[in-house]
Design an enzyme around this catalytic site. Structure first.
Site, PDB file in Angstrom:
ATOM      1  N   ASP A   1       0.918  -1.190   0.093  1.00 52.85           N
ATOM      2  CA  ASP A   1      -0.007  -0.044   0.187  1.00 52.85           C
ATOM      3  C   ASP A   1       0.811   1.143  -0.025  1.00 52.85           C
ATOM      4  O   ASP A   1       2.163   1.070   0.355  1.00 52.85           O
ATOM      5  CB  ASP A   1      -0.873  -0.041   1.284  1.00 52.85           C
ATOM      6  CG  ASP A   1      -2.151   0.857   1.276  1.00 52.85           C
ATOM      7  OD1 ASP A   1      -3.363   0.216   0.888  1.00 52.85           O
ATOM      8  OD2 ASP A   1      -2.181   2.108   0.965  1.00 52.85           O
TER       9      ASP A   1
ATOM     10  N   ILE B   1       1.476   2.220  -6.756  1.00 55.12           N
ATOM     11  CA  ILE B   1       1.085   1.377  -7.960  1.00 55.12           C
ATOM     12  C   ILE B   1       1.734   2.015  -9.397  1.00 55.12           C
ATOM     13  O   ILE B   1       1.865   1.046 -10.333  1.00 55.12           O
ATOM     14  CB  ILE B   1      -0.466   0.895  -8.274  1.00 55.12           C
ATOM     15  CG1 ILE B   1      -1.204   2.114  -8.045  1.00 55.12           C
ATOM     16  CG2 ILE B   1      -0.728  -0.024  -7.124  1.00 55.12           C
ATOM     17  CD1 ILE B   1      -2.389   2.067  -8.846  1.00 55.12           C
TER      18      ILE B   1
ATOM     19  N   TYR C   1     -14.918   8.202 -11.274  1.00 57.88           N
ATOM     20  CA  TYR C   1     -14.376   6.753 -10.732  1.00 57.88           C
ATOM     21  C   TYR C   1     -15.158   5.798 -11.736  1.00 57.88           C
ATOM     22  O   TYR C   1     -14.659   4.571 -11.941  1.00 57.88           O
ATOM     23  CB  TYR C   1     -15.112   6.534  -9.226  1.00 57.88           C
ATOM     24  CG  TYR C   1     -14.962   5.318  -8.689  1.00 57.88           C
ATOM     25  CD1 TYR C   1     -13.907   4.583  -8.326  1.00 57.88           C
ATOM     26  CD2 TYR C   1     -16.459   4.699  -8.382  1.00 57.88           C
ATOM     27  CE1 TYR C   1     -13.889   3.539  -7.642  1.00 57.88           C
ATOM     28  CE2 TYR C   1     -16.201   3.721  -7.561  1.00 57.88           C
ATOM     29  CZ  TYR C   1     -15.183   2.794  -7.225  1.00 57.88           C
ATOM     30  OH  TYR C   1     -15.200   1.482  -6.692  1.00 57.88           O
TER      31      TYR C   1
HETATM   32  N1  SER Z   1     -18.581   2.267  -2.495  1.00 55.80           N
HETATM   33  C1  SER Z   1     -18.242   2.866  -3.786  1.00 55.80           C
HETATM   34  C2  SER Z   1     -18.223   4.362  -3.474  1.00 55.80           C
HETATM   35  O1  SER Z   1     -19.299   4.624  -2.901  1.00 55.80           O
HETATM   36  C3  SER Z   1     -18.630   2.202  -5.103  1.00 55.80           C
HETATM   37  O2  SER Z   1     -18.112   1.072  -5.507  1.00 55.80           O
HETATM   38  O3  SER Z   1     -17.729   4.735  -4.328  1.00 55.80           O
END
Ligand code: SER
Length: 310
Positions: free
Chosen positions: A36, A52, A141
């Site tokens: 990490d 990473i 994301y």
């Molecule tokens: N738990 C995540 C989020 O709320 C969803 O994959 O971003």
């Protein structure tokens, strides 16, 4: 199958913390190399600090420990991702490609890459969302996870890299806390119920989302990774369902055990993210291909969470 020698990237995150321990228990303490960008709170077994994006360091660890299996968990979640889209893309997307390329070069036999309910967007049907549906995610994301799924499928077809993936719902567990996600409220609420007997919820009361208990997450992940390759029909990422509930429903479930627990709702920017996701998931492919079945529902999760957190 050869004995798994595992590299976990992102071992201190909400899922990594619990998954590493489960992998160590299952395969042996020395078979799991945890990494990490931060030191772990409690160190167990072998740990290295790794970014990473530092390809050379990851490559060195793969060589030094003769790694044949990678769990690539490092990522920035939905709410935090919106604060710095370019950096989130770098970690979630560029970081993933770095690892996939290394995995091909180093002949890694199996890679786990988690996707998410964040790949769903406003155009996705909200009920019983199918494996193959409309995906137009609205967060960086979600875009990075959806692109990652497509890369996973591409690397499987083009290079024969055995990447396996599930679309995790919001994850709830007592062992660790999430950082910067939209579903984090469902973990915070248990801590607040026990500590303050009150919770200020950042989502509106009727916002239903797919969720899953940590025990089921860990079991799903290991079961998928141990499944026979020939039984897997999905190489992007499997739909995975645990349960679905609203803030009001989880509140009521907790209130059964803590009668003086109170809540109020103050939706913030995360409300819009939550509303862009689906409510319930159809995960028939996971059930058919590798016999997936969740064990926990809302009430059994509440009982287990409160018993452990007390
Ligand atoms: N738990 C995540 C989020 O709320 C969803 O994959 O971003």
């Amino acid at each position: 199958m050869q004995k798994a020698k595992i590299l976990v990237l992102g071992s201190n995150g909400q899922i990594g913390t619990v998954l590493c321990k489960a992998l160590q228990d299952r395969y042996g303490l020395d078979q799991v190399i945890c990494t990490d960008i931060r030191e772990p709170k409690v160190q167990r077994g072998i740990f290295h600090m790794v970014n990473i994006l530092d390809v050379e360091k990851v490559a060195q660890l793969i060589d030094d420990y003769k790694i044949n299996t990678i769990y690539h968990l490092a990522a920035i979640l939905s709410a935090n991702g919106e604060k710095n889209p370019a950096f989130t893309w770098k970690i979630n997307h560029d970081g993933l490609l770095t690892i996939f390329n290394l995995a091909v070069e180093k002949k890694i036999t199996r890679v786990f890459y988690p996707s998410s309910i964040a790949i769903y967007g406003p155009s996705t049907p909200k009920q019983n969302t199918l494996q193959h549906s409309s995906f137009e995610p609205s967060t960086v994301y979600g875009i990075s996870k959806l692109t990652g799924e497509l890369w996973a499928d591409y690397y499987y077809r083009r290079y024969g890299l055995d990447v396996r993936s599930v679309r995790y719902p919001g994850v709830i567990g007592w062992q660790s806390v999430p950082e910067g996600g939209t579903t984090d409220y469902a973990v915070e609420i248990y801590h607040a119920a026990l500590k303050d007997k009150h919770y200020n919820c950042f989502l509106a009361e009727h916002t239903k989302l797919p969720m899953i208990y940590m025990d089921d997450v860990i079991r799903a992940t290991i079961e998928l990774m141990e499944a026979d390759s020939t039984s897997l029909s999905i190489r992007t990422s499997y739909n995975l369902a645990g349960m679905s509930f609203t803030p009001k429903e989880i509140y009521e479930s907790i209130k059964k055990y803590i009668p003086d627990f109170t809540i109020n709702y103050q939706p913030d920017f995360r409300q819009k993210i939550a509303e862009s996701w689906t409510e319930t998931i159809d995960d028939r492919e996971a059930r058919e291909d590798w016999n997936w079945k969740p064990n926990f529902d809302l009430d059994s999760m509440t009982q287990d969470m409160l018993a452990h957190l007390k």
